[in-house]
Design a protein around this motif. Structure first.
Motif, PDB file in Angstrom:
ATOM      1  N   PHE A  92       3.937  24.329 119.796  1.00  0.00           N
ATOM      2  CA  PHE A  92       5.040  23.561 119.224  1.00  0.00           C
ATOM      3  C   PHE A  92       5.992  24.456 118.441  1.00  0.00           C
ATOM      4  O   PHE A  92       7.184  24.157 118.327  1.00  0.00           O
ATOM      5  N   GLY A  93       5.486  25.561 117.906  1.00  0.00           N
ATOM      6  CA  GLY A  93       6.313  26.416 117.071  1.00  0.00           C
ATOM      7  C   GLY A  93       7.171  27.403 117.825  1.00  0.00           C
ATOM      8  O   GLY A  93       8.032  28.055 117.222  1.00  0.00           O
TER       9      GLY A  93
ATOM     10  N   LEU B  58      11.419  18.571 120.446  1.00  0.00           N
ATOM     11  CA  LEU B  58      11.145  19.813 121.165  1.00  0.00           C
ATOM     12  C   LEU B  58      12.017  19.909 122.419  1.00  0.00           C
ATOM     13  O   LEU B  58      12.642  20.941 122.684  1.00  0.00           O
TER      14      LEU B  58
ATOM     15  N   LEU C  57       2.659  28.018 113.130  1.00  0.00           N
ATOM     16  CA  LEU C  57       4.096  27.706 113.194  1.00  0.00           C
ATOM     17  C   LEU C  57       4.920  28.866 112.643  1.00  0.00           C
ATOM     18  O   LEU C  57       5.936  29.262 113.225  1.00  0.00           O
TER      19      LEU C  57
ATOM     20  N   ALA D 219       9.355  22.100 112.478  1.00  0.00           N
ATOM     21  CA  ALA D 219       8.053  21.957 113.124  1.00  0.00           C
ATOM     22  C   ALA D 219       6.982  21.545 112.120  1.00  0.00           C
ATOM     23  O   ALA D 219       6.117  20.708 112.413  1.00  0.00           O
TER      24      ALA D 219
END
Length: 485
Positions: free
Chosen positions: A119-120, A270, A158, A128
């Motif tokens: 996700f980061g 995202l 992250l 995030a």
């Protein structure tokens, strides 16, 4: 503005920087002065001592304050709103149950860390962190053991992606300034990032989380009251028969959102940010027409703030209105979610003000010139420049980009091969994130949102983030050495 400070030599500037940071820590830790007051006092005093022209002092103070809040205020607001919507709908419990049931309780911190690595990559650290925070806290609430066990390692993931992976601004700009191949930087960045996160973030974060057990912070402790009945008037009756805050009311007859729905909402920002990143890169390379209206629309919609705004609007409908929740209830819930972050915003802004004054004093040039003249090996010199500058001005992006700009001629003269150049950029990226403290916006974000004292944050987040940077830089240095054989 830098020509105003030519009469201050490197030595006095370094002493001013060290004295300002020491004074600030003393006022906060020993005198127990509120962080906003202490930051403002020290920022003003530093501006006078550094001989910033009187007419420009307020510009330096307010410029740092405004620039920091301009970048982060809406991110924090929309991030907290989104977190509260997921919590309010019962979505956090759904996600936590799915995660724990699939992977097991013992592997929960590792699973959260791996998810955060993914996700980061495209999303800035602040955004995030705020999107993932309800999941971290939900796991902590479900499994127990304190929040740090489930927050330190994943948050380090992250931060590591923010430091190491294009398209994040610091490492991307440094790659361009030094002429490094972006593809190689991404390839090796992912490798050294995972190594640095696992040893410095996951393992160390789990160890610290087990030693320092902290409760769920007040701003996130309410949760969705799925155990209390919903009355016709919209009030819930607790055990004492009194009504609870409107922001915690939820109709237990409404089925909680599904895992695919929640994952789609979490991935929405995202996807939007990826559209922004992709269209921007293609426009710069000439594949797309950067003046085309649809390209510009994608770039606006995919900007981090707008992406989170769209996510909040969509989540309000999907998790609220569509499930039969009254709009007045949603409005009141979102309003109540903002109240605990007023102090967070002020402290983060004041930290940016302090960093702005240090930067305006010319401390970045003084540090770079000092290290450059030391005769150290190139990777060690670049790491130290970025590391000390990070500790001084409190910005990953400023540290690595400034170092790349100042040391560009030295790097060019070294005649490095493409792999060495990419590795050197990653060494700098590792150094740019170490020693976060009271002049760093991310430091205050962690401290205030997690309910930690300054001392606790220094003993946990500062050490963890420093170690992920050190491990990553060590791994990148090894690549640099091997590529030069």
């Amino acid at each position: 503005m830098e020509d105003q400070f030519h009469h201050l030599s490197t030595g006095p500037l370094l002493l001013i920087c060290a004295g300002a940071i020491a004074t600030l820590l003393f006022l906060i830790l020993k005198v127990k002065l509120h962080a906003v007051v202490a930051l403002t006092i020290v920022s003003l005093a530093t501006a006078f001592v550094a001989r910033i022209p009187t007419a420009e002092i307020m510009d330096a103070l307010l410029g740092g304050l405004g620039e920091t809040l301009g970048e982060i205020a809406l991110l924090i607001a929309f991030g907290v709103m989104f977190a509260r919507l997921i919590e309010f709908s019962g979505g956090t419990k759904v996600l936590v149950d799915a995660l724990v049931n699939r992977l097991g309780e013992k592997r929960a911190p590792l699973a959260l860390g791996i998810a955060s690595l993914v996700f980061g990559i495209p999303i800035f650290f602040d955004a995030a962190f705020l999107v993932m925070l309800p999941l971290y806290l939900g796991v902590a609430r479900r499994l127990g053991g304190g929040i740090l066990l489930y927050v330190l390692g994943p948050t380090a993931a992250l931060s590591m992606m923010h430091m190491m992976m294009p398209p994040h601004p610091g490492v991307t700009t440094a790659s361009i300034l030094l002429g490094a191949d972006i593809g190689l930087v991404m390839l090796f960045g992912l490798l050294v990032g995972i190594i640095g996160w696992f040893f410095g973030g996951h393992l160390l974060g789990c160890w610290m989380g087990r030693r320092l057990v902290l409760p769920i912070p007040e701003a996130f402790a309410g949760g969705s009251r799925v155990d209390e009945p919903y009355t016709a008037t919209g009030e819930t009756a607790g055990a004492s028969g009194t009504s609870t805050d409107v922001a915690t009311r939820v109709d237990t007859k409404v089925k909680a959102p599904s895992v695919p729905t929640l994952l789609a909402l979490i991935c929405l920002p995202l996807v939007l940010i990826l559209l922004n990143t992709g269209s921007t890169m293609l426009a710069r390379t000439g594949v797309l027409d950067e003046d085309a209206a649809w390209v510009q629309v994608l770039q606006v919609l995919g900007s981090t703030t707008i992406a989170l705004l769209i996510t909040v609007v969509v989540a309000s409908y999907v998790l609220g209105t569509r499930r039969g929740t009254a709009t007045v209830l949603i409005e009141d819930m979102l309003d109540s979610s903002l109240k605990p972050i007023a102090s967070v915003l002020l402290v983060v802004g004041a930290g940016g003000m302090f960093a702005g004054v240090l930067e305006a004093s010319g401390i970045d040039d003084a540090l770079a010139n000092t290290i450059d003249a030391s005769g150290l090996p190139l990777p060690a010199a670049m790491f130290l420049i970025c590391g000390i500058m990070s500790a001084a001005v409190g910005s990953t992006t400023v540290s690595v980009t400034t170092a790349a700009g100042l040391m560009g001629a030295t790097v060019a003269a070294a005649d490095l091969n493409p792999v060495q150049l990419a590795a050197l950029v990653l060494v700098m990226a590792g150094g740019s994130g170490i020693l976060p403290h009271v002049n760093d916006a991310g430091f205050w974000l962690m401290s205030r949102l997690l309910g930690m004292t300054v001392t606790q944050t220094l003993k946990t987040w500062t050490i963890v983030k420093t170690m992920i940077g050190v491990y990553a830089a060590m791994a990148a240095s090894l690549i640099y050495i091997v590529a030069g054989l």
